[in-house]
Write a protein that holds these residues in place. Structure first.
Motif, PDB file in Angstrom:
ATOM      1  N   VAL A 316       0.819  -1.204   0.000  1.00  0.00           N
ATOM      2  CA  VAL A 316       0.000   0.000   0.000  1.00  0.00           C
ATOM      3  C   VAL A 316       0.856   1.259   0.000  1.00  0.00           C
ATOM      4  O   VAL A 316       0.578   2.223  -0.735  1.00  0.00           O
ATOM      5  N   PHE A 317       1.911   1.271   0.791  1.00  0.00           N
ATOM      6  CA  PHE A 317       2.715   2.486   0.928  1.00  0.00           C
ATOM      7  C   PHE A 317       3.549   2.762  -0.322  1.00  0.00           C
ATOM      8  O   PHE A 317       3.737   3.917  -0.708  1.00  0.00           O
ATOM      9  N   LEU A 318       4.044   1.708  -0.954  1.00  0.00           N
ATOM     10  CA  LEU A 318       4.757   1.890  -2.219  1.00  0.00           C
ATOM     11  C   LEU A 318       3.794   2.393  -3.299  1.00  0.00           C
ATOM     12  O   LEU A 318       4.161   3.246  -4.123  1.00  0.00           O
ATOM     13  N   ASN A 319       2.582   1.883  -3.296  1.00  0.00           N
ATOM     14  CA  ASN A 319       1.579   2.341  -4.262  1.00  0.00           C
ATOM     15  C   ASN A 319       1.221   3.804  -4.034  1.00  0.00           C
ATOM     16  O   ASN A 319       1.060   4.566  -4.987  1.00  0.00           O
ATOM     17  N   PHE A 320       1.096   4.178  -2.781  1.00  0.00           N
ATOM     18  CA  PHE A 320       0.776   5.570  -2.479  1.00  0.00           C
ATOM     19  C   PHE A 320       1.914   6.489  -2.906  1.00  0.00           C
ATOM     20  O   PHE A 320       1.683   7.522  -3.547  1.00  0.00           O
ATOM     21  N   ALA A 321       3.148   6.123  -2.569  1.00  0.00           N
ATOM     22  CA  ALA A 321       4.300   6.946  -2.940  1.00  0.00           C
ATOM     23  C   ALA A 321       4.433   7.046  -4.455  1.00  0.00           C
ATOM     24  O   ALA A 321       4.661   8.128  -5.006  1.00  0.00           O
ATOM     25  N   GLY A 322       4.268   5.918  -5.138  1.00  0.00           N
ATOM     26  CA  GLY A 322       4.413   5.922  -6.586  1.00  0.00           C
ATOM     27  C   GLY A 322       3.314   6.711  -7.282  1.00  0.00           C
ATOM     28  O   GLY A 322       3.586   7.515  -8.183  1.00  0.00           O
ATOM     29  N   SER A 323       2.083   6.507  -6.876  1.00  0.00           N
ATOM     30  CA  SER A 323       0.969   7.232  -7.509  1.00  0.00           C
ATOM     31  C   SER A 323       1.017   8.718  -7.171  1.00  0.00           C
ATOM     32  O   SER A 323       0.677   9.556  -8.009  1.00  0.00           O
ATOM     33  N   PHE A 324       1.476   9.044  -5.950  1.00  0.00           N
ATOM     34  CA  PHE A 324       1.598  10.452  -5.570  1.00  0.00           C
ATOM     35  C   PHE A 324       2.667  11.147  -6.413  1.00  0.00           C
ATOM     36  O   PHE A 324       2.440  12.235  -6.965  1.00  0.00           O
ATOM     37  N   LEU A 325       3.835  10.521  -6.521  1.00  0.00           N
ATOM     38  CA  LEU A 325       4.915  11.119  -7.304  1.00  0.00           C
ATOM     39  C   LEU A 325       4.536  11.242  -8.776  1.00  0.00           C
ATOM     40  O   LEU A 325       4.855  12.239  -9.430  1.00  0.00           O
ATOM     41  N   LEU A 326       3.862  10.241  -9.302  1.00  0.00           N
ATOM     42  CA  LEU A 326       3.435  10.305 -10.698  1.00  0.00           C
ATOM     43  C   LEU A 326       2.430  11.433 -10.905  1.00  0.00           C
ATOM     44  O   LEU A 326       2.459  12.123 -11.929  1.00  0.00           O
ATOM     45  N   THR A 327       1.557  11.648  -9.933  1.00  0.00           N
ATOM     46  CA  THR A 327       0.609  12.762 -10.020  1.00  0.00           C
ATOM     47  C   THR A 327       1.333  14.088 -10.044  1.00  0.00           C
ATOM     48  O   THR A 327       0.987  14.991 -10.821  1.00  0.00           O
ATOM     49  N   VAL A 328       2.362  14.226  -9.204  1.00  0.00           N
ATOM     50  CA  VAL A 328       3.144  15.471  -9.177  1.00  0.00           C
ATOM     51  C   VAL A 328       3.828  15.701 -10.515  1.00  0.00           C
ATOM     52  O   VAL A 328       3.838  16.819 -11.045  1.00  0.00           O
ATOM     53  N   VAL A 329       4.385  14.637 -11.082  1.00  0.00           N
ATOM     54  CA  VAL A 329       5.067  14.758 -12.378  1.00  0.00           C
ATOM     55  C   VAL A 329       4.089  15.192 -13.463  1.00  0.00           C
ATOM     56  O   VAL A 329       4.369  16.113 -14.250  1.00  0.00           O
ATOM     57  N   ILE A 330       2.944  14.551 -13.523  1.00  0.00           N
ATOM     58  CA  ILE A 330       1.959  14.877 -14.556  1.00  0.00           C
ATOM     59  C   ILE A 330       1.400  16.276 -14.354  1.00  0.00           C
ATOM     60  O   ILE A 330       1.218  17.038 -15.317  1.00  0.00           O
ATOM     61  N   ALA A 331       1.119  16.654 -13.108  1.00  0.00           N
ATOM     62  CA  ALA A 331       0.619  18.001 -12.827  1.00  0.00           C
ATOM     63  C   ALA A 331       1.655  19.056 -13.200  1.00  0.00           C
ATOM     64  O   ALA A 331       1.308  20.130 -13.712  1.00  0.00           O
TER      65      ALA A 331
END
Length: 364
Positions: A316-331
């Motif tokens: 769960v925590f790796l998924n949260f970190a990965g999806s969060f960072l990807l959101t920042v990159v795309i934004a």
């Protein structure tokens, strides 16, 4: 009146976006562990990030409108600048949602009759009254803000500045009465503009306090004491009534939440510029996240879905970190490659700031 810039508020905007992102990820997260179970329970507080957005927007928009009230192009400049800021990304995401997402999820394309509401910022109606609709659910808050932007400039232009506080009180009263009516009619109060507009009105009240010079450091202790007196009962009430469905709580909870954020913003704006709180909110990371916060808010559900679909990670925590960072990159990519060209066009729609003071008119 000079419209000063508060860098701290970019940090506040970042926190609002992060709260919502945290809520949307952990509200359904479950791996059987006590830690994730605890995070999923406290994630519900992240939902109030939308209320923070509302209060903050009410303040920022109102102070601009008051300052430019005497401009000849008051309406055209305001609405065109809002369009340039909000519309491009809003409609880009709708295109992605309706015409790209079906390929990712291998689902059918939504019918126009169900899409229609979202293209015209009307999604609050079907979401409130259970009419057929299909679209990005989190866009309801953008519709609420756009509706507020439609009528609030008109009110501020035609009413005397000394009556602004009374109009704000009327808006708050109307919202409370409508929530009471909706609750007893078993309608949803969460998504409808006129049951949430009191939160934007609370932000507008902060702009009135600024005009009256009541955001100075001499008022800091008052705002801090008010928040502390409110915070503990609010947390206790939330824990005690969460999921209970008590009708009166559904009516007044948004008032408690918006008043809390009202106090927090007043604390920030009245504290010393070199205070730890303000220095923290001005740090580079929060400032940057605040700059791209619109993209964070718009893209994160789509990114979360993409990440969960194409990344075979069960932690769960790796998924949260990965999806969060990807959101920042795309934004970030969206902000600099797509949004910025539209934002630069604002220079063609400037308005003059009124040089005469409105403070004397406001306190008559």
């Amino acid at each position: 009146m000079k419209v000063s810039y508060f860098r701290e508020l970019d940090g506040v905007r970042a926190f609002a976006a992060l709260m919502v992102m945290f809520f949307h990820f952990f509200q359904t997260a479950d791996d059987g562990s006590a830690v994730v179970n605890f995070l999923s329970k406290i994630a519900v507080f992240g939902q109030t990030g939308v209320s923070l957005f509302f209060v903050l927007s009410g303040f920022l928009i109102t102070r601009i409108l008051i300052a430019t009230r005497d401009s000849k192009n008051f309406f055209s400049a305001f609405y065109l600048r809002r369009i340039l800021r909000i519309f491009p990304l809003y409609y880009l995401y709708l295109i992605l949602y309706y015409f790209v997402l079906p390929f990712v999820t291998q689902s059918d394309f939504a019918d126009w009759g169900q899409q229609f509401w979202y293209w015209f910022y009307l999604q609050g109606f079907p979401m409130t009254f259970n009419w057929p609709h299909a679209g990005p659910d989190h866009f309801w808050s953008l519709a609420v803000e756009e509706h507020f932007y439609l009528f609030w400039p008109i009110l501020l232009f035609y009413i005397h500045p000394s009556h602004i506080s009374r109009i704000i009180a009327v808006i708050i009263a109307i919202a409370i009465c409508l929530r009471l009516f909706f609750v007893y009619q078993s309608y949803e109060t969460f998504y409808f503009t006129f049951t949430r507009m009191d939160e934007l009105a609370m932000g507008a009240l902060i702009a009135v306090l600024e005009l009256k010079n009541k955001l100075s450091t001499s008022y800091f202790n008052r705002y801090l004491a008010s928040f502390l007196l409110l915070a503990l009962p609010l947390i206790g009430l939330w824990v005690w009534t969460s999921g209970s469905g008590i009708l009166v709580i559904q009516v007044v909870k948004y008032n408690f939440i918006s008043i809390s954020f009202f106090c927090i913003l007043c604390i920030i704006l009245s504290s010393k510029s070199d205070s730890f709180l303000n220095r923290f909110l001005r740090n580079r990371v929060l400032f940057f996240l605040g700059k791209v916060s619109y993209g964070l808010y718009v893209y994160h559900p789509f990114v979360y879905l993409l990440y969960a679909t194409y990344t075979p990670i069960s932690n769960v925590f790796l998924n949260f970190a990965g999806s969060f960072l990807l959101t920042v990159v795309i934004a970030t990519m969206s902000y600099y490659s797509f949004e910025t060209p539209f934002l630069k066009m604002k220079k063609y729609f400037t308005y003059s700031v009124s040089k005469r003071s409105m403070r004397s008119e406001l306190i008559r």
